[in-house]
Scaffold this motif. Structure first.
Motif, PDB file in Angstrom:
ATOM      1  N   ASN A  52       0.821  -1.212   0.000  1.00 43.95           N
ATOM      2  CA  ASN A  52       0.000   0.000   0.000  1.00 43.95           C
ATOM      3  C   ASN A  52       0.854   1.261   0.000  1.00 43.95           C
ATOM      4  O   ASN A  52       0.548   2.231  -0.702  1.00 43.95           O
ATOM      5  CB  ASN A  52      -0.923   0.001   1.223  1.00 43.95           C
ATOM      6  CG  ASN A  52      -2.014  -1.047   1.134  1.00 43.95           C
ATOM      7  OD1 ASN A  52      -2.365  -1.508   0.047  1.00 43.95           O
ATOM      8  ND2 ASN A  52      -2.556  -1.446   2.271  1.00 43.95           N
ATOM      9  N   ILE A  53       1.921   1.244   0.800  1.00 45.35           N
ATOM     10  CA  ILE A  53       2.796   2.415   0.860  1.00 45.35           C
ATOM     11  C   ILE A  53       3.490   2.645  -0.481  1.00 45.35           C
ATOM     12  O   ILE A  53       3.556   3.784  -0.976  1.00 45.35           O
ATOM     13  CB  ILE A  53       3.849   2.247   1.978  1.00 45.35           C
ATOM     14  CG1 ILE A  53       3.172   2.304   3.351  1.00 45.35           C
ATOM     15  CG2 ILE A  53       4.908   3.341   1.881  1.00 45.35           C
ATOM     16  CD1 ILE A  53       4.110   1.977   4.507  1.00 45.35           C
ATOM     17  N   GLU A  54       4.008   1.572  -1.089  1.00 43.17           N
ATOM     18  CA  GLU A  54       4.685   1.718  -2.379  1.00 43.17           C
ATOM     19  C   GLU A  54       3.724   2.218  -3.457  1.00 43.17           C
ATOM     20  O   GLU A  54       4.087   3.053  -4.293  1.00 43.17           O
ATOM     21  CB  GLU A  54       5.300   0.376  -2.804  1.00 43.17           C
ATOM     22  CG  GLU A  54       6.498  -0.056  -1.976  1.00 43.17           C
ATOM     23  CD  GLU A  54       7.719   0.805  -2.246  1.00 43.17           C
ATOM     24  OE1 GLU A  54       7.713   1.551  -3.239  1.00 43.17           O
ATOM     25  OE2 GLU A  54       8.683   0.721  -1.468  1.00 43.17           O
ATOM     26  N   ARG A  55       2.486   1.702  -3.443  1.00 39.42           N
ATOM     27  CA  ARG A  55       1.504   2.165  -4.415  1.00 39.42           C
ATOM     28  C   ARG A  55       1.180   3.646  -4.193  1.00 39.42           C
ATOM     29  O   ARG A  55       1.082   4.424  -5.155  1.00 39.42           O
ATOM     30  CB  ARG A  55       0.236   1.326  -4.318  1.00 39.42           C
ATOM     31  CG  ARG A  55      -0.843   1.744  -5.334  1.00 39.42           C
ATOM     32  CD  ARG A  55      -1.981   0.750  -5.397  1.00 39.42           C
ATOM     33  NE  ARG A  55      -2.633   0.576  -4.105  1.00 39.42           N
ATOM     34  CZ  ARG A  55      -2.493  -0.491  -3.329  1.00 39.42           C
ATOM     35  NH1 ARG A  55      -1.703  -1.493  -3.696  1.00 39.42           N
ATOM     36  NH2 ARG A  55      -3.122  -0.577  -2.175  1.00 39.42           N
ATOM     37  N   GLU A  56       1.037   4.044  -2.940  1.00 41.88           N
ATOM     38  CA  GLU A  56       0.751   5.441  -2.633  1.00 41.88           C
ATOM     39  C   GLU A  56       1.900   6.344  -3.054  1.00 41.88           C
ATOM     40  O   GLU A  56       1.681   7.441  -3.598  1.00 41.88           O
ATOM     41  CB  GLU A  56       0.499   5.580  -1.127  1.00 41.88           C
ATOM     42  CG  GLU A  56       0.068   6.973  -0.700  1.00 41.88           C
ATOM     43  CD  GLU A  56      -0.360   6.989   0.758  1.00 41.88           C
ATOM     44  OE1 GLU A  56      -1.576   7.047   1.025  1.00 41.88           O
ATOM     45  OE2 GLU A  56       0.523   6.920   1.650  1.00 41.88           O
ATOM     46  N   THR A 112      -2.487   8.276   3.382  1.00 43.42           N
ATOM     47  CA  THR A 112      -3.369   7.309   4.048  1.00 43.42           C
ATOM     48  C   THR A 112      -2.659   5.987   4.331  1.00 43.42           C
ATOM     49  O   THR A 112      -2.775   5.431   5.433  1.00 43.42           O
ATOM     50  CB  THR A 112      -4.615   7.046   3.188  1.00 43.42           C
ATOM     51  OG1 THR A 112      -5.295   8.282   2.960  1.00 43.42           O
ATOM     52  CG2 THR A 112      -5.555   6.086   3.894  1.00 43.42           C
ATOM     53  N   ALA A 113      -1.924   5.459   3.359  1.00 44.02           N
ATOM     54  CA  ALA A 113      -1.258   4.166   3.541  1.00 44.02           C
ATOM     55  C   ALA A 113      -0.204   4.245   4.636  1.00 44.02           C
ATOM     56  O   ALA A 113      -0.064   3.324   5.448  1.00 44.02           O
ATOM     57  CB  ALA A 113      -0.632   3.706   2.225  1.00 44.02           C
ATOM     58  N   TRP A 114       0.552   5.337   4.656  1.00 44.65           N
ATOM     59  CA  TRP A 114       1.591   5.507   5.670  1.00 44.65           C
ATOM     60  C   TRP A 114       0.986   5.593   7.072  1.00 44.65           C
ATOM     61  O   TRP A 114       1.441   4.905   7.995  1.00 44.65           O
ATOM     62  CB  TRP A 114       2.415   6.747   5.372  1.00 44.65           C
ATOM     63  CG  TRP A 114       3.268   7.200   6.518  1.00 44.65           C
ATOM     64  CD1 TRP A 114       3.060   8.244   7.361  1.00 44.65           C
ATOM     65  CD2 TRP A 114       4.486   6.586   6.970  1.00 44.65           C
ATOM     66  NE1 TRP A 114       4.044   8.328   8.300  1.00 44.65           N
ATOM     67  CE2 TRP A 114       4.936   7.327   8.087  1.00 44.65           C
ATOM     68  CE3 TRP A 114       5.229   5.490   6.541  1.00 44.65           C
ATOM     69  CZ2 TRP A 114       6.102   7.005   8.777  1.00 44.65           C
ATOM     70  CZ3 TRP A 114       6.390   5.166   7.236  1.00 44.65           C
ATOM     71  CH2 TRP A 114       6.818   5.916   8.333  1.00 44.65           C
TER      72      TRP A 114
END
Length: 209
Positions: A52-56, A112-114
């Motif tokens: 999720n973090i990488e995608r964000e 949001t992911a972070w």
């Protein structure tokens, strides 16, 4: 986890030690299974959080590129505004078809992911260097967002003197000079945020598996 008493009374030391061994082995197996399940859960949590973090970050990287283009466009508008204001000071009228423009198109960056990874405890199970890198990216991103918010507010303040009269040519010398000063400051801030975005390092080294 449950430990059951023997079905019949223990009458000899041999029976006692056999029962103790059975209970101990059962406890070790149960604890090992529980640890494996917990470790699997942590790995799954980390994998989901990392994805999720990488995608964000990828999505924000594209937004930063778009925002950099918007900032450069606004720099051009601001230089033109300063030229119009100089002409107003010298001739008392807006030259030709020129007019004052104050606006900045900005796409908000997401964190949001972070924040979700932080709040769910996923960061606590990641490699320290990886978390440190993600934290650095998040901090830079937050700084960019804060600077952008300040720029949007300064756009309104810079245009305020002209909005009061609704006619730039009707501004007083003091209002015109204030608008020039604020516009020059705004141009400097636009150049500053462009440099900040160009220095944003949005890459982390892959974590060791």
């Amino acid at each position: 986890m449950h430990v059951h008493a023997p079905d019949h009374a223990v009458t000899t030391w041999r029976q006692f030690f056999i029962h103790l061994a059975i209970v101990s082995i059962g406890l070790l197996i149960a604890l090992s299974l529980e640890s494996l399940v917990e470790a699997y859960h942590h790995r799954a949590l980390v994998a989901e959080a990392r994805g999720n973090i990488e995608r964000e970050i990828r999505e924000n990287r594209e937004l930063v590129k778009e925002n950099a283009g918007s900032v450069r466009a606004d720099q051009s508008r601001m230089r033109k505004n300063l030229g119009v204001l100089v002409a107003l000071r010298q001739a008392g009228e807006v030259p030709g078809d020129d007019h004052l423009q104050y606006r900045l198109e900005w796409a908000a960056l997401s964190d949001t992911a972070w924040t979700t990874a932080r709040d769910t405890g996923a960061l606590g199970h990641m490699d320290y260097a990886e978390v440190q890198c993600y934290a650095g990216i998040s901090a830079q991103q937050q700084l960019i967002s804060q600077q952008a918010q300040a720029l949007l507010e300064k756009q309104t303040r810079a245009a305020a003197p002209a909005l009061i009269t609704s006619n730039p040519a009707a501004m007083t010398p003091a209002e015109r000079d204030l608008m020039m000063s604020r516009s020059a400051d705004l141009l400097a801030d636009l150049e500053g945020i462009e440099q900040l975005m160009s220095q944003w390092d949005s890459h982390c080294a892959p974590a060791a598996s």
